[in-house]
Design a protein around this motif. Structure first.
Motif, short mmCIF file in Angstrom:
data_model
loop_
_atom_site.label_atom_id
_atom_site.label_comp_id
_atom_site.label_asym_id
_atom_site.label_seq_id
_atom_site.Cartn_x
_atom_site.Cartn_y
_atom_site.Cartn_z
N GLU A 33 -43.92 51.05 20.26
CA GLU A 33 -43.25 49.93 20.91
C GLU A 33 -44.27 49.21 21.79
OE1 GLU A 33 -40.25 51.85 23.23
OE2 GLU A 33 -38.92 52.12 21.52
N PRO A 34 -44.41 47.89 21.64
CA PRO A 34 -45.36 47.16 22.48
C PRO A 34 -44.89 47.11 23.93
CG PRO A 34 -44.15 45.65 21.06
CD PRO A 34 -43.74 47.03 20.67
N PHE A 44 -48.98 50.05 24.65
CA PHE A 44 -47.80 50.35 23.85
C PHE A 44 -47.34 51.77 24.11
CE2 PHE A 44 -51.55 51.02 21.27
CZ PHE A 44 -51.36 52.23 20.65
#
Length: 154
Positions: A33-34, A44
Motif C-alpha cells: 500500500e502506498p 509504502f
C-alpha cells in the motif's frame, strides 16, 4: 578443566536452543500500500504473511525488514508492532518501508538497461524481535513479474 566443562555446557545449551525452533518461519508478501513520501523518498506499507510450521508460538515485540532488488539494497523499515504467530498458525504484519531517492534512481537505470525487464529478483530479510534468543530471523526471495505490455509502446 573447569573452563572446559563450562564451555561444554554452553555449547550443549546453544545446540538445544537451536533445536527448539524447528522449521524456519515461512514469509510471503501479502500486499503493498502506498504511503505519503517525504521529499524524494518513496514510502509504502508491506503486508507480510508469517506462517509458523512449528508446535510452539512465536512471540515478537518489533519487526525489522530489508528489501533488495537485483541484489542491491532498495528499501528498509522497522515497526514496534508486537504480537504472536500461533503454533501451526499465521499472522499478517504491516511494516512501513522507505525507499531512498538514490536507491529508486539506481533501480530505474538498472531496470531500463535490463534485457529481462519483466523478472526482477528480490530478497526480503527480516527479524521478529523478542523471545529467549533475541528474535527470529526470516528470508523470502523470488522474482517480481512486472507487466511489460504497454510499457514499450504499441
Amino acid at each position: 578443566m573447569r573452563l572446559f566443562c563450562i564451555l561444554l555446557c554452553v555449547l550443549f545449551w546453544l545446540a538445544g536452543c537451536a533445536g527448539l525452533m524447528g522449521e524456519p518461519l515461512r514469509v510471503s508478501v501479502a500486499g503493498l500500500e502506498p504511503l505519503q513520501g517525504a521529499g524524494m523518498e518513496m514510502r509504502f506499507n508491506v503486508k507480510l504473511r508469517i506462517q509458523n510450521p512449528n508446535d510452539t508460538p512465536v512471540e515478537f515485540s518489533g519487526v525489522s525488514l530489508q528489501l533488495d532488488l537485483n541484489g542491491q539494497s532498495f528499501a528498509s523499515g522497522v515497526s514496534d508492532q508486537s504480537g504472536v504467530v500461533p503454533r501451526y498458525g499465521e499472522a499478517v504484519i504491516v511494516v512501513p518501508l522507505t525507499v531512498p531517492a538514490f536507491a529508486a534512481v539506481r533501480q530505474a537505470f538498472a531496470f531500463a538497461g535490463s534485457a529481462e525487464a519483466g523478472n526482477i529478483p528480490y530478497e526480503i530479510r527480516g527479524r521478529l524481535a523478542g523471545g529467549i534468543g533475541g528474535g527470529t530471523r526470516f528470508v523470502d526471495h523470488g522474482k517480481l513479474s512486472l507487466p511489460t505490455q504497454g510499457l514499450l509502446g504499441p
